[in-house]
Design a protein around this motif. Structure first.
Motif, PDB file in Angstrom:
ATOM      1  N   SER A 297       0.819  -1.211   0.000  1.00 50.43           N
ATOM      2  CA  SER A 297       0.000   0.000   0.000  1.00 50.43           C
ATOM      3  C   SER A 297       0.849   1.256   0.000  1.00 50.43           C
ATOM      4  O   SER A 297       0.467   2.285  -0.562  1.00 50.43           O
ATOM      5  CB  SER A 297      -0.921   0.011   1.225  1.00 50.43           C
ATOM      6  OG  SER A 297      -1.810  -1.084   1.228  1.00 50.43           O
ATOM      7  N   TYR A 298       2.002   1.175   0.645  1.00 55.04           N
ATOM      8  CA  TYR A 298       2.837   2.360   0.835  1.00 55.04           C
ATOM      9  C   TYR A 298       3.741   2.623  -0.366  1.00 55.04           C
ATOM     10  O   TYR A 298       4.432   3.637  -0.411  1.00 55.04           O
ATOM     11  CB  TYR A 298       3.598   2.237   2.154  1.00 55.04           C
ATOM     12  CG  TYR A 298       2.592   2.169   3.279  1.00 55.04           C
ATOM     13  CD1 TYR A 298       2.135   3.317   3.909  1.00 55.04           C
ATOM     14  CD2 TYR A 298       2.004   0.947   3.642  1.00 55.04           C
ATOM     15  CE1 TYR A 298       1.157   3.270   4.877  1.00 55.04           C
ATOM     16  CE2 TYR A 298       1.014   0.887   4.604  1.00 55.04           C
ATOM     17  CZ  TYR A 298       0.591   2.056   5.224  1.00 55.04           C
ATOM     18  OH  TYR A 298      -0.392   2.005   6.170  1.00 55.04           O
ATOM     19  N   LYS A 299       3.706   1.714  -1.368  1.00 52.99           N
ATOM     20  CA  LYS A 299       4.322   2.001  -2.658  1.00 52.99           C
ATOM     21  C   LYS A 299       3.382   2.896  -3.474  1.00 52.99           C
ATOM     22  O   LYS A 299       3.819   3.589  -4.392  1.00 52.99           O
ATOM     23  CB  LYS A 299       4.608   0.706  -3.422  1.00 52.99           C
ATOM     24  CG  LYS A 299       5.466  -0.303  -2.649  1.00 52.99           C
ATOM     25  CD  LYS A 299       6.868   0.228  -2.404  1.00 52.99           C
ATOM     26  CE  LYS A 299       7.699  -0.744  -1.575  1.00 52.99           C
ATOM     27  NZ  LYS A 299       8.043  -1.974  -2.315  1.00 52.99           N
ATOM     28  N   ARG A 300       2.088   2.839  -3.151  1.00 56.74           N
ATOM     29  CA  ARG A 300       1.105   3.714  -3.811  1.00 56.74           C
ATOM     30  C   ARG A 300       1.112   5.105  -3.198  1.00 56.74           C
ATOM     31  O   ARG A 300       0.973   6.106  -3.914  1.00 56.74           O
ATOM     32  CB  ARG A 300      -0.296   3.096  -3.681  1.00 56.74           C
ATOM     33  CG  ARG A 300      -1.415   4.055  -4.061  1.00 56.74           C
ATOM     34  CD  ARG A 300      -2.792   3.433  -3.890  1.00 56.74           C
ATOM     35  NE  ARG A 300      -3.827   4.451  -4.036  1.00 56.74           N
ATOM     36  CZ  ARG A 300      -4.516   4.983  -3.030  1.00 56.74           C
ATOM     37  NH1 ARG A 300      -4.317   4.572  -1.772  1.00 56.74           N
ATOM     38  NH2 ARG A 300      -5.420   5.916  -3.260  1.00 56.74           N
ATOM     39  N   LEU A 301       1.268   5.184  -1.876  1.00 51.93           N
ATOM     40  CA  LEU A 301       1.180   6.466  -1.166  1.00 51.93           C
ATOM     41  C   LEU A 301       2.512   7.200  -1.209  1.00 51.93           C
ATOM     42  O   LEU A 301       3.165   7.419  -0.191  1.00 51.93           O
ATOM     43  CB  LEU A 301       0.722   6.227   0.274  1.00 51.93           C
ATOM     44  CG  LEU A 301      -0.650   5.548   0.433  1.00 51.93           C
ATOM     45  CD1 LEU A 301      -0.956   5.310   1.900  1.00 51.93           C
ATOM     46  CD2 LEU A 301      -1.753   6.380  -0.215  1.00 51.93           C
ATOM     47  N   VAL A 302       2.929   7.563  -2.411  1.00 48.39           N
ATOM     48  CA  VAL A 302       4.166   8.308  -2.635  1.00 48.39           C
ATOM     49  C   VAL A 302       3.850   9.491  -3.545  1.00 48.39           C
ATOM     50  O   VAL A 302       2.874   9.459  -4.307  1.00 48.39           O
ATOM     51  CB  VAL A 302       5.267   7.428  -3.273  1.00 48.39           C
ATOM     52  CG1 VAL A 302       5.684   6.319  -2.317  1.00 48.39           C
ATOM     53  CG2 VAL A 302       4.791   6.831  -4.597  1.00 48.39           C
TER      54      VAL A 302
END
Length: 446
Positions: A297-302
């Motif tokens: 998920s935190y690869k998306r939230l960049v």
């Protein structure tokens, strides 16, 4: 409301009239995976009155071996015919509530967590409505049907001629419509192989039930077309990831009043709406692990891919964490942009509502909206506007969640502890891996 016995009789009668042969009893595990037990229609009447027993110790986050006897009680209001099944395989499904071996509602049932929170809102006179925008990727498969890291097409936003998934989406929408779901629209998204289907507003519990069915339908239809539907937030580097932007509002029980609307209020928003926004902002870090629940998920939230990174709100700015779309009066709503489709919709909607209600209770008025592109601001400009970042990893998000009284109270001790444990293991396993990037970029120089 129709008495339970009368509702059950109505379902049995309807199943007979429609020639149903099997009924799928569906529920979700703690992470949002759809689970199912199928019974022949001859067993339906007994299943409605007595439930269907299953081994809870075999379901992730449910029960220990010592307390494994659990029971599914189908909700008659969710009876839905699966339109792709025919003749001797004609099948319906129902969403189930989970009970423990003592015949009590099971505290680890994610649906129960949302039911409790919606009931809390209803006692205050509010009905919590949600409308998720569901994004997913269609991937190519190998000869055994296993997904390959290759998108099904190379189309872009709203493309048609380069959109191999157009027929897949239409088939999914057609089935959802036959099942009684209201679909707003569907289209190709920004990234190759990426698609979006938007569901119309419904009460949050119904909306979450529909998301569960939508996941199942999407995967089934994709498989029929030789493709694989993935709800992984970001399967490919350098392109936009998949989110589940969620529109929400608080309505009166009869649906005639939207409590977020005030024609005399600032931005035509009521004080209640502003405080609801304030609660979502205040508790953004604490509920982040539920809304964005995978290490991926935190690869998306960049920065740079339209997904929110910074905690702010706006009326038009799509780089913000919360956006207030232009509709007013009954259409007044808030759009939360951080959730993704890999999570559990029952838990996601539950913590959203909990944060909003807490904001109303605490009169947590938000700062002024930020209509500038936050990604282009300098760190000094963001500090001046008191704009903080969301957690940058699942590990960081879990640290905030672990300290959160709000999230613990919202989802209950069982789900809280099991979620932290399961996701803590995921984070520890993930961060101990050596990636191809490290081998390619660090091995030659260190």
């Amino acid at each position: 409301m129709m008495p339970a016995a009368e509702e059950q009789e109505k379902v049995v009668r309807k199943a007979r009239e429609l020639g149903i042969k099997f009924v799928q009893m569906q529920f979700m595990d703690i992470l949002g995976t759809v689970k199912n037990v199928t019974v022949p229609v001859e067993r339906l009447e007994r299943a409605l009155s007595e439930g269907v027993f299953f081994d809870g110790s075999s379901v992730l986050g449910y029960a220990t071996v010592e307390e494994s006897d659990m029971r599914l009680m189908p909700d008659p209001r969710t009876f839905t015919v699966l339109p792709w099944t025919q003749r001797n395989l004609r099948t319906a499904c129902m969403v189930c509530d989970v009970y423990d071996h003592r015949n009590n509602r099971f505290e680890g049932d994610p649906r129960y967590a949302l039911q409790r929170m919606c009931e809390k809102a209803r006692k205050k006179g509010y009905v919590f409505n949600t409308a998720p925008e569901y994004e997913f990727f269609l991937l190519q498969t190998d000869e055994r049907g296993r997904p390959l890291p290759q998108p099904s097409d190379f189309g872009g936003y709203f493309d048609l001629m380069r959109d191999r998934g157009d027929e897949v989406r239409k088939e999914i929408v057609g089935y959802l419509t036959e099942m009684g779901f209201e679909v707003e629209a569907s289209h190709h998204e920004v990234s190759p192989g990426q698609h979006e289907i938007d569901l119309r507003y419904a009460e949050a519990l119904t909306s979450a039930d529909r998301v569960m069915m939508m996941k199942y339908t999407t995967k089934l239809v994709a498989q029929r077309h030789g493709l694989f539907a993935s709800f992984m937030p970001k399967p490919f580097y350098g392109v936009n990831g998949s989110g589940m932007h969620t529109h929400m509002s608080l309505m009166s029980p009869d649906g005639t009043k939207n409590f977020f609307y005030d024609p005399e209020g600032k931005y035509q928003l009521s004080e209640l709406a502003l405080c609801f926004i304030g609660g979502l902002l205040k508790y953004a870090k604490e509920m982040c692990a539920i809304l964005a629940s995978s290490v991926n998920s935190y690869k998306r939230l960049v920065p740079g891919y339209e997904a929110p990174v910074y905690i702010s709100w706006a009326n038009r700015n799509r780089s913000a964490y919360i956006r207030v779309p232009s509709g007013r009066e009954l259409r007044t709503r808030i759009e939360l942009r951080s959730p993704d489709p890999a999570g559990n919709p029952y838990l996601q909607f539950c913590v959203m509502l909990a944060a909003g209600l807490k904001g109303i209770e605490e009169k947590a008025y938000p700062p002024e909206p930020v209509e500038r592109n936050i990604f282009r601001m300098t760190p000094e400009e963001r500090r001046e506007l008191q704009i903080e970042p969301l957690p940058s990893s699942l590990g960081e998000a879990l640290e905030y969640m672990e300290k959160s009284k709000l999230v613990r109270e919202a989802i209950g001790d069982h789900l809280f502890e099991h979620f932290l444990y399961i996701k803590g293991q995921e984070w520890e396993n993930y961060r101990s891996q050596v990636t191809d990037w490290e081998l390619q970029n660090l091995l030659p120089i260190l």
